[in-house]
Write a protein that holds these residues in place. Structure first.
Motif, PDB file in Angstrom:
ATOM      1  N   ASN A   1       2.565  -1.024   4.455  1.00 39.88           N
ATOM      2  CA  ASN A   1       2.502   0.420   4.297  1.00 39.88           C
ATOM      3  C   ASN A   1       3.816   1.017   4.760  1.00 39.88           C
ATOM      4  O   ASN A   1       4.599   0.376   5.435  1.00 39.88           O
ATOM      5  CB  ASN A   1       1.329   1.012   5.074  1.00 39.88           C
TER       6      ASN A   1
ATOM      7  N   MET B   1       0.834  -1.193   0.000  1.00 37.38           N
ATOM      8  CA  MET B   1       0.000   0.000   0.000  1.00 37.38           C
ATOM      9  C   MET B   1       0.876   1.253   0.000  1.00 37.38           C
ATOM     10  O   MET B   1       0.375   2.367   0.013  1.00 37.38           O
ATOM     11  CB  MET B   1      -0.907   0.016   1.239  1.00 37.38           C
ATOM     12  N   ALA B   2       2.202   1.047  -0.008  1.00 34.24           N
ATOM     13  CA  ALA B   2       3.151   2.159   0.008  1.00 34.24           C
ATOM     14  C   ALA B   2       3.102   2.887  -1.329  1.00 34.24           C
ATOM     15  O   ALA B   2       2.943   2.270  -2.384  1.00 34.24           O
ATOM     16  CB  ALA B   2       4.567   1.644   0.272  1.00 34.24           C
TER      17      ALA B   2
ATOM     18  N   CYS C   1       2.772   0.668  -4.695  1.00 36.61           N
ATOM     19  CA  CYS C   1       1.382   0.207  -4.646  1.00 36.61           C
ATOM     20  C   CYS C   1       0.878  -0.317  -5.988  1.00 36.61           C
ATOM     21  O   CYS C   1      -0.121  -1.033  -6.029  1.00 36.61           O
ATOM     22  CB  CYS C   1       0.457   1.299  -4.121  1.00 36.61           C
TER      23      CYS C   1
END
Length: 161
Positions: free
Chosen positions: A110, A36-37, A41
């Motif tokens: 994340n 989710m970074a 992503c």
């Protein structure tokens, strides 16, 4: 080896809780690891068969290699299908079994916003300093009140002599 506690009927029970030691097949789960970074992503998620005894720190190392997210900046969460709120995997020394990660779960990777962390730390320091200053002012007021009371009592005692 981790021991699983199960509440299923028909197990060998000790009291009201049944204890099972699963075999190797029970110890391996299918996991999807999704970044989710911001920097990664758009990469395809990893699909892995992992032992439930795998430590979170090993998963962090795997994510660092796969997604290029520094281990020190990672925040891992997991969720199972239908669970709206992911659970944080916040200790690198604990296993997937410790957190209750089950077959089919999704691990979300994340990245910590370093600037936001620094702003939050600066805000906490400022708040702490403000509270210390308030407490020092309260102490000063109480000390002056105490001195006034001592002076009044001393004057009353001197007048009665």
């Amino acid at each position: 080896k981790d021991i699983m506690v199960s509440l299923t009927p028909g197990s060998h029970s000790k009291g009201d809780v049944a204890c099972n030691q699963g075999g190797i097949g029970d110890d391996v789960i299918n996991i999807t690891i999704r970044s989710m970074a911001a920097s990664s992503c758009d990469m395809e998620p990893l699909r892995k068969r992992l032992p439930r005894s795998l430590k979170v720190g090993r998963i962090q190392a795997m994510c660092a290699r796969a997604f290029g997210v520094d281990i020190d900046l990672q925040i891992l969460h997991f969720r199972v299908k239908g669970d709206p709120f992911p659970t944080e995997l916040d200790d690198a020394d604990h296993t997937l079994a410790y957190y209750g990660v089950s077959d089919g779960a999704e691990i979300l990777v994340n990245e910590v916003d370093v600037d936001a962390r620094e702003r939050e730390n600066a805000r906490r320091v400022e708040e702490h300093n403000r509270l210390v200053e308030e407490q020092e002012q309260h102490v000063s007021v109480l000390q002056s009140m105490q001195k006034s009371i001592v002076n009044v009592l001393a004057n009353d005692t001197a007048q009665n002599l």
